[in-house]
Scaffold this motif. Structure first.
Motif, PDB file in Angstrom:
ATOM      1  N   VAL A 300       0.841  -1.201   0.000  1.00 61.37           N
ATOM      2  CA  VAL A 300       0.000   0.000   0.000  1.00 61.37           C
ATOM      3  C   VAL A 300       0.876   1.251   0.000  1.00 61.37           C
ATOM      4  O   VAL A 300       0.607   2.225  -0.717  1.00 61.37           O
ATOM      5  CB  VAL A 300      -0.949  -0.002   1.217  1.00 61.37           C
ATOM      6  CG1 VAL A 300      -1.695   1.332   1.314  1.00 61.37           C
ATOM      7  CG2 VAL A 300      -1.937  -1.159   1.118  1.00 61.37           C
ATOM      8  N   LYS A 301       1.943   1.229   0.793  1.00 61.22           N
ATOM      9  CA  LYS A 301       2.848   2.377   0.849  1.00 61.22           C
ATOM     10  C   LYS A 301       3.551   2.596  -0.483  1.00 61.22           C
ATOM     11  O   LYS A 301       3.732   3.735  -0.933  1.00 61.22           O
ATOM     12  CB  LYS A 301       3.880   2.152   1.954  1.00 61.22           C
ATOM     13  CG  LYS A 301       4.794   3.346   2.197  1.00 61.22           C
ATOM     14  CD  LYS A 301       5.727   3.075   3.366  1.00 61.22           C
ATOM     15  CE  LYS A 301       6.644   4.274   3.616  1.00 61.22           C
ATOM     16  NZ  LYS A 301       7.567   4.025   4.763  1.00 61.22           N
ATOM     17  N   GLU A 302       3.935   1.513  -1.123  1.00 58.20           N
ATOM     18  CA  GLU A 302       4.636   1.608  -2.406  1.00 58.20           C
ATOM     19  C   GLU A 302       3.716   2.100  -3.523  1.00 58.20           C
ATOM     20  O   GLU A 302       4.093   2.971  -4.320  1.00 58.20           O
ATOM     21  CB  GLU A 302       5.199   0.234  -2.785  1.00 58.20           C
ATOM     22  CG  GLU A 302       5.854   0.182  -4.162  1.00 58.20           C
ATOM     23  CD  GLU A 302       6.144  -1.237  -4.614  1.00 58.20           C
ATOM     24  OE1 GLU A 302       6.199  -1.464  -5.835  1.00 58.20           O
ATOM     25  OE2 GLU A 302       6.296  -2.127  -3.749  1.00 58.20           O
ATOM     26  N   MET A 303       2.497   1.562  -3.588  1.00 58.44           N
ATOM     27  CA  MET A 303       1.596   1.880  -4.692  1.00 58.44           C
ATOM     28  C   MET A 303       0.802   3.162  -4.472  1.00 58.44           C
ATOM     29  O   MET A 303       0.544   3.911  -5.415  1.00 58.44           O
ATOM     30  CB  MET A 303       0.605   0.721  -4.917  1.00 58.44           C
ATOM     31  CG  MET A 303       1.225  -0.567  -5.396  1.00 58.44           C
ATOM     32  SD  MET A 303      -0.029  -1.838  -5.757  1.00 58.44           S
ATOM     33  CE  MET A 303      -0.876  -1.100  -7.162  1.00 58.44           C
ATOM     34  N   GLY A 304       0.395   3.395  -3.234  1.00 54.60           N
ATOM     35  CA  GLY A 304      -0.528   4.495  -2.975  1.00 54.60           C
ATOM     36  C   GLY A 304      -1.963   4.037  -3.206  1.00 54.60           C
ATOM     37  O   GLY A 304      -2.215   3.086  -3.960  1.00 54.60           O
ATOM     38  N   TRP A 305      -2.905   4.712  -2.558  1.00 59.25           N
ATOM     39  CA  TRP A 305      -4.291   4.266  -2.607  1.00 59.25           C
ATOM     40  C   TRP A 305      -4.907   4.394  -4.000  1.00 59.25           C
ATOM     41  O   TRP A 305      -5.666   3.533  -4.437  1.00 59.25           O
ATOM     42  CB  TRP A 305      -5.131   5.045  -1.592  1.00 59.25           C
ATOM     43  CG  TRP A 305      -4.843   4.646  -0.179  1.00 59.25           C
ATOM     44  CD1 TRP A 305      -4.096   5.321   0.738  1.00 59.25           C
ATOM     45  CD2 TRP A 305      -5.268   3.442   0.470  1.00 59.25           C
ATOM     46  NE1 TRP A 305      -4.021   4.634   1.926  1.00 59.25           N
ATOM     47  CE2 TRP A 305      -4.741   3.473   1.791  1.00 59.25           C
ATOM     48  CE3 TRP A 305      -6.032   2.354   0.085  1.00 59.25           C
ATOM     49  CZ2 TRP A 305      -4.967   2.451   2.706  1.00 59.25           C
ATOM     50  CZ3 TRP A 305      -6.265   1.336   0.999  1.00 59.25           C
ATOM     51  CH2 TRP A 305      -5.735   1.392   2.293  1.00 59.25           C
ATOM     52  N   TYR A 306      -4.573   5.458  -4.709  1.00 61.45           N
ATOM     53  CA  TYR A 306      -5.166   5.658  -6.035  1.00 61.45           C
ATOM     54  C   TYR A 306      -4.750   4.539  -6.988  1.00 61.45           C
ATOM     55  O   TYR A 306      -5.585   3.944  -7.677  1.00 61.45           O
ATOM     56  CB  TYR A 306      -4.754   7.014  -6.603  1.00 61.45           C
ATOM     57  CG  TYR A 306      -5.326   7.283  -7.979  1.00 61.45           C
ATOM     58  CD1 TYR A 306      -6.652   7.681  -8.132  1.00 61.45           C
ATOM     59  CD2 TYR A 306      -4.542   7.119  -9.124  1.00 61.45           C
ATOM     60  CE1 TYR A 306      -7.188   7.908  -9.393  1.00 61.45           C
ATOM     61  CE2 TYR A 306      -5.063   7.347 -10.389  1.00 61.45           C
ATOM     62  CZ  TYR A 306      -6.388   7.743 -10.521  1.00 61.45           C
ATOM     63  OH  TYR A 306      -6.912   7.964 -11.772  1.00 61.45           O
ATOM     64  N   ALA A 307      -3.454   4.251  -7.015  1.00 57.99           N
ATOM     65  CA  ALA A 307      -2.964   3.188  -7.895  1.00 57.99           C
ATOM     66  C   ALA A 307      -3.503   1.830  -7.466  1.00 57.99           C
ATOM     67  O   ALA A 307      -3.761   0.956  -8.303  1.00 57.99           O
ATOM     68  CB  ALA A 307      -1.438   3.170  -7.897  1.00 57.99           C
ATOM     69  N   LEU A 308      -3.689   1.658  -6.165  1.00 57.10           N
ATOM     70  CA  LEU A 308      -4.211   0.390  -5.658  1.00 57.10           C
ATOM     71  C   LEU A 308      -5.597   0.098  -6.233  1.00 57.10           C
ATOM     72  O   LEU A 308      -5.933  -1.043  -6.536  1.00 57.10           O
ATOM     73  CB  LEU A 308      -4.275   0.433  -4.132  1.00 57.10           C
ATOM     74  CG  LEU A 308      -4.609  -0.883  -3.412  1.00 57.10           C
ATOM     75  CD1 LEU A 308      -3.484  -1.888  -3.592  1.00 57.10           C
ATOM     76  CD2 LEU A 308      -4.859  -0.626  -1.929  1.00 57.10           C
ATOM     77  N   PHE A 309      -6.396   1.152  -6.399  1.00 54.03           N
ATOM     78  CA  PHE A 309      -7.759   0.981  -6.898  1.00 54.03           C
ATOM     79  C   PHE A 309      -7.860   1.038  -8.422  1.00 54.03           C
ATOM     80  O   PHE A 309      -8.850   0.566  -8.984  1.00 54.03           O
ATOM     81  CB  PHE A 309      -8.673   2.058  -6.298  1.00 54.03           C
ATOM     82  CG  PHE A 309      -9.180   1.728  -4.925  1.00 54.03           C
ATOM     83  CD1 PHE A 309     -10.443   1.187  -4.742  1.00 54.03           C
ATOM     84  CD2 PHE A 309      -8.392   1.947  -3.808  1.00 54.03           C
ATOM     85  CE1 PHE A 309     -10.910   0.879  -3.472  1.00 54.03           C
ATOM     86  CE2 PHE A 309      -8.848   1.644  -2.529  1.00 54.03           C
ATOM     87  CZ  PHE A 309     -10.110   1.105  -2.363  1.00 54.03           C
ATOM     88  N   THR A 310      -6.869   1.622  -9.094  1.00 55.25           N
ATOM     89  CA  THR A 310      -7.037   1.879 -10.526  1.00 55.25           C
ATOM     90  C   THR A 310      -6.039   1.178 -11.442  1.00 55.25           C
ATOM     91  O   THR A 310      -6.335   0.982 -12.623  1.00 55.25           O
ATOM     92  CB  THR A 310      -6.947   3.389 -10.801  1.00 55.25           C
ATOM     93  OG1 THR A 310      -5.656   3.875 -10.378  1.00 55.25           O
ATOM     94  CG2 THR A 310      -8.040   4.143 -10.055  1.00 55.25           C
ATOM     95  N   ARG A 311      -4.867   0.812 -10.955  1.00 49.27           N
ATOM     96  CA  ARG A 311      -3.847   0.245 -11.838  1.00 49.27           C
ATOM     97  C   ARG A 311      -4.319  -1.092 -12.414  1.00 49.27           C
ATOM     98  O   ARG A 311      -4.601  -2.034 -11.685  1.00 49.27           O
ATOM     99  CB  ARG A 311      -2.524   0.050 -11.094  1.00 49.27           C
ATOM    100  CG  ARG A 311      -1.385  -0.458 -11.996  1.00 49.27           C
ATOM    101  CD  ARG A 311      -0.101  -0.624 -11.211  1.00 49.27           C
ATOM    102  NE  ARG A 311       0.395   0.655 -10.715  1.00 49.27           N
ATOM    103  CZ  ARG A 311       1.392   0.779  -9.835  1.00 49.27           C
ATOM    104  NH1 ARG A 311       1.965  -0.313  -9.329  1.00 49.27           N
ATOM    105  NH2 ARG A 311       1.791   1.974  -9.445  1.00 49.27           N
ATOM    106  N   GLY A 312      -4.413  -1.158 -13.730  1.00 49.41           N
ATOM    107  CA  GLY A 312      -4.852  -2.376 -14.407  1.00 49.41           C
ATOM    108  C   GLY A 312      -6.353  -2.598 -14.389  1.00 49.41           C
ATOM    109  O   GLY A 312      -6.830  -3.654 -14.825  1.00 49.41           O
ATOM    110  N   LEU A 313      -7.130  -1.603 -13.914  1.00 47.19           N
ATOM    111  CA  LEU A 313      -8.574  -1.800 -13.756  1.00 47.19           C
ATOM    112  C   LEU A 313      -9.289  -1.961 -15.097  1.00 47.19           C
ATOM    113  O   LEU A 313     -10.181  -2.810 -15.229  1.00 47.19           O
ATOM    114  CB  LEU A 313      -9.184  -0.630 -12.977  1.00 47.19           C
ATOM    115  CG  LEU A 313     -10.705  -0.687 -12.759  1.00 47.19           C
ATOM    116  CD1 LEU A 313     -11.092  -1.941 -11.990  1.00 47.19           C
ATOM    117  CD2 LEU A 313     -11.190   0.566 -12.029  1.00 47.19           C
ATOM    118  N   GLY A 314      -8.907  -1.154 -16.092  1.00 39.01           N
ATOM    119  CA  GLY A 314      -9.587  -1.239 -17.387  1.00 39.01           C
ATOM    120  C   GLY A 314      -9.493  -2.622 -17.995  1.00 39.01           C
ATOM    121  O   GLY A 314     -10.497  -3.188 -18.460  1.00 39.01           O
TER     122      GLY A 314
END
Length: 351
Positions: A300-314
């Motif tokens: 979580v610290k490395e990715m951040g919350w925004y990336a956690l929810f959106t990276r690869g989502l599409g």
């Protein structure tokens, strides 16, 4: 003296004599044909060899549903292995795999087309085991919880029954999936780690021990239980909505093809919601299995919350939507082939 008749004339006269009526060779058979006994015997024999109908909610019914889950989940997940490989690499190495098209291009240029199918064996075996538990146990828990609630309460709170049944089933399904998922992600995202399950499993155990195969179980529960609750809850309610508002006739009057079309459409809609609610945990699972010794807090610290929810989502929405639609279509097609009704109870329209 009486005139003698020549042998030829005698033979001719003999052929002109009326013949006695021949008796049937098998009197019992003739009698049976006349009385209809034979017809009854044939009908009884046909009934004995006819396919036996599976009783709803029997142990055979649940095993049949489990087999449908094997076909549904194992085959579909294996079929989208290329998408899964790209998705996992986007999640674990975003600097190199910056998007869907870039991910495919980089993988093919470095590993060839075969690189897109890395990990297909643990994918097939893992999701077959998961599918058996997911669908078989869902049918069991849904019936069990409905019986515990009683007919009136079960009807009033049917969505809660769907959610509780699917969550209970997925808890056990993920235990079956977890070891295969750990090896799969490692094979797909760590270059040179292994070619597949046969060499990847012993190498994984040698590095991290048998317990390492289950280090991702909590994030897996975090990903899969909400996913499955949405998958079954949204599907069941979408099926009801389609028959109520979109279909011009009751489910009982729809052909099997029309019913399976409803299953696919409802499954795809449910899949979109599944992808969204389970995506953060999916990122965690991919990163944890790719990075030895990493914790949830580290990721979580490395990715951040925004990336956690959106990276690869599409890509995951495309993959999971299609996957879930196909899974419900295959599962219900299997049930129909076995003489069972499609999933989803609906109130018949009043005429």
């Amino acid at each position: 003296m009486a005139p003698q008749t020549s042998p030829m004339v005698s033979a001719a006269l003999a052929t002109m004599q009326p013949k006695q009526e021949q008796q049937p060779a098998v009197p019992a058979l003739s009698s049976a044909l006349k009385t209809g006994i034979l017809g009854k015997m044939v009908a009884a024999s046909a009934a004995e060899v006819a396919p036996r109908k599976i009783e709803l909610y029997s142990s055979e019914y649940y095993w049949t549903c489990a087999l449908g889950g094997v076909a549904s989940c194992g085959l579909t997940h294996m079929g989208v292995t290329p998408l899964d490989v790209v998705k996992c690499n986007i999640q674990t190495d975003p600097a190199k795999y910056k998007g869907i098209s870039t991910g495919f291009r980089v993988l093919v240029s470095e590993q060839g087309a075969a690189g897109l199918f890395k990990g297909w064996v643990p994918t097939l075996l893992g999701y077959s085991a998961q599918g058996a538990c997911k669908f078989g146990l869902y049918e069991y828990f849904k019936k069990t919880y409905a019986d515990m609630a009683g007919e009136e309460m079960a009807k009033k709170y049917q969505s809660a029954i769907f959610l509780a049944g699917s969550a209970s089933a997925e808890f056990f399904a993920d235990i079956a999936l977890c070891p295969f998922e750990a090896v799969k992600v490692k094979v797909q995202t760590v270059p040179g780690f292994a070619k597949g399950l046969s060499d990847g499993l012993p190498k994984f155990v040698a590095q991290e021990g048998w317990g390492g195969l289950f280090k991702g179980i909590k994030p897996l529960w975090g990903r899969q239980i909400p996913y499955t609750m949405m998958k079954f809850g949204a599907f069941e309610n979408t099926v009801q909505a389609i028959y109520k508002y979109a279909m011009p006739k009751p489910k009982s009057e729809c052909t099997k093809g029309e019913q399976l079309g409803v299953s696919f459409a409802a499954g795809y809609i449910a899949g979109v919601f599944c992808a969204i609610v389970s995506h953060p945990a999916d990122n965690l699972v991919s990163k944890l299995n790719a990075q030895k010794g990493a914790t949830v807090g580290d990721i979580v610290k490395e990715m951040g919350w925004y990336a956690l929810f959106t990276r690869g989502l599409g890509l995951r929405i495309i993959m999971i939507g299609t996957l879930t639609g196909l899974q419900w279509g295959i599962y219900d097609a299997f049930k129909v082939a076995m003489g069972l009704p499609t999933t989803g109870s609906v109130e018949e329209k009043k005429k």
